[in-house]
Write a protein that holds these residues in place. Sequence first.
Motif, PDB file in Angstrom:
ATOM      1  N   GLU A  68      49.506  38.892  30.791  1.00 14.97           N
ATOM      2  CA  GLU A  68      49.797  37.456  30.092  1.00 14.97           C
ATOM      3  C   GLU A  68      50.443  38.246  28.487  1.00 14.97           C
ATOM      4  O   GLU A  68      51.193  39.070  28.695  1.00 14.97           O
ATOM      5  CB  GLU A  68      47.875  38.529  29.243  1.00 14.97           C
ATOM      6  CG  GLU A  68      47.826  39.784  29.559  1.00 14.97           C
ATOM      7  CD  GLU A  68      46.565  40.265  28.946  1.00 14.97           C
ATOM      8  OE1 GLU A  68      45.999  39.114  29.136  1.00 14.97           O
ATOM      9  OE2 GLU A  68      46.295  41.251  28.991  1.00 14.97           O
ATOM     10  N   ASP A 101      49.752  31.222  36.155  1.00 15.16           N
ATOM     11  CA  ASP A 101      48.434  31.832  35.879  1.00 15.16           C
ATOM     12  C   ASP A 101      48.967  32.935  35.119  1.00 15.16           C
ATOM     13  O   ASP A 101      49.977  33.455  35.602  1.00 15.16           O
ATOM     14  CB  ASP A 101      47.687  31.728  37.256  1.00 15.16           C
ATOM     15  CG  ASP A 101      46.831  30.797  37.258  1.00 15.16           C
ATOM     16  OD1 ASP A 101      46.359  29.510  36.541  1.00 15.16           O
ATOM     17  OD2 ASP A 101      46.933  30.689  38.544  1.00 15.16           O
ATOM     18  N   ASP A 102      47.640  33.603  33.994  1.00 12.32           N
ATOM     19  CA  ASP A 102      48.001  34.516  33.954  1.00 12.32           C
ATOM     20  C   ASP A 102      47.870  36.233  34.207  1.00 12.32           C
ATOM     21  O   ASP A 102      46.484  35.816  35.098  1.00 12.32           O
ATOM     22  CB  ASP A 102      47.976  35.013  32.269  1.00 12.32           C
ATOM     23  CG  ASP A 102      48.728  34.055  31.509  1.00 12.32           C
ATOM     24  OD1 ASP A 102      49.861  33.988  31.405  1.00 12.32           O
ATOM     25  OD2 ASP A 102      48.226  33.440  30.292  1.00 12.32           O
ATOM     26  N   GLN A 104      46.031  39.864  33.502  1.00 12.17           N
ATOM     27  CA  GLN A 104      45.878  40.307  32.287  1.00 12.17           C
ATOM     28  C   GLN A 104      45.523  42.051  33.460  1.00 12.17           C
ATOM     29  O   GLN A 104      45.778  42.138  33.863  1.00 12.17           O
ATOM     30  CB  GLN A 104      43.976  40.364  32.835  1.00 12.17           C
ATOM     31  CG  GLN A 104      43.799  38.959  32.110  1.00 12.17           C
ATOM     32  CD  GLN A 104      42.138  38.751  32.318  1.00 12.17           C
ATOM     33  OE1 GLN A 104      41.442  40.287  32.192  1.00 12.17           O
ATOM     34  NE2 GLN A 104      41.543  38.116  32.030  1.00 12.17           N
ATOM     35  N   LYS A 105      46.239  42.571  31.793  1.00  9.69           N
ATOM     36  CA  LYS A 105      47.209  43.705  31.864  1.00  9.69           C
ATOM     37  C   LYS A 105      45.705  45.089  32.477  1.00  9.69           C
ATOM     38  O   LYS A 105      45.914  45.176  33.133  1.00  9.69           O
ATOM     39  CB  LYS A 105      47.126  44.035  30.247  1.00  9.69           C
ATOM     40  CG  LYS A 105      48.692  43.653  29.951  1.00  9.69           C
ATOM     41  CD  LYS A 105      49.765  43.998  28.849  1.00  9.69           C
ATOM     42  CE  LYS A 105      50.702  43.069  27.901  1.00  9.69           C
ATOM     43  NZ  LYS A 105      50.987  43.469  27.049  1.00  9.69           N
ATOM     44  N   TYR A 108      45.273  45.066  36.142  1.00  7.53           N
ATOM     45  CA  TYR A 108      46.998  45.102  36.854  1.00  7.53           C
ATOM     46  C   TYR A 108      47.659  47.079  37.613  1.00  7.53           C
ATOM     47  O   TYR A 108      46.935  47.921  36.336  1.00  7.53           O
ATOM     48  CB  TYR A 108      46.991  44.516  36.540  1.00  7.53           C
ATOM     49  CG  TYR A 108      48.743  44.503  36.911  1.00  7.53           C
ATOM     50  CD1 TYR A 108      48.767  43.345  37.806  1.00  7.53           C
ATOM     51  CD2 TYR A 108      50.105  45.262  36.440  1.00  7.53           C
ATOM     52  CE1 TYR A 108      50.549  43.713  38.384  1.00  7.53           C
ATOM     53  CE2 TYR A 108      51.476  44.975  37.532  1.00  7.53           C
ATOM     54  CZ  TYR A 108      51.342  44.252  38.264  1.00  7.53           C
ATOM     55  OH  TYR A 108      52.630  44.231  38.893  1.00  7.53           O
TER      56      TYR A 108
END
Length: 114
Positions: A68, A101-102, A104-105, A108
């Motif tokens: 993201e 698609d992102d 998310q931190k 992850y």
Amino acid sequence: MPNFIIECSENVLRLKSADDIMQEVFNSALSTDLFTAPEIKVRINPFSHYNNGNTLSDFIHVFGYIMEGRNEEQKNNLSKAIVTKLNTILPEVKSISMNIDDFQKAGYFNCKMI
């Protein structure tokens, strides 16, 4: 990060080698200056069984998974660069597409983070 997973009809690999296709996706992603070379990962999955609009027409679809933080314009430019390059090297393939698609931190994690 990022990961690019290429799905295609098996016949596409008779038109151009898997290595060539993956390298073009890699080069196109790198050319956007959104990522460094060591970050980019590319894989390919050819399908021998598929239904493409109730036909067996060849297809390529690239799934891009990126961290993201990129804006809509950057994502659009990335998709356009990759689809344009694939269309250039494989003009016989009439169905070439991509989505992003992102990740998310939050949530992850990879082994380098241990």
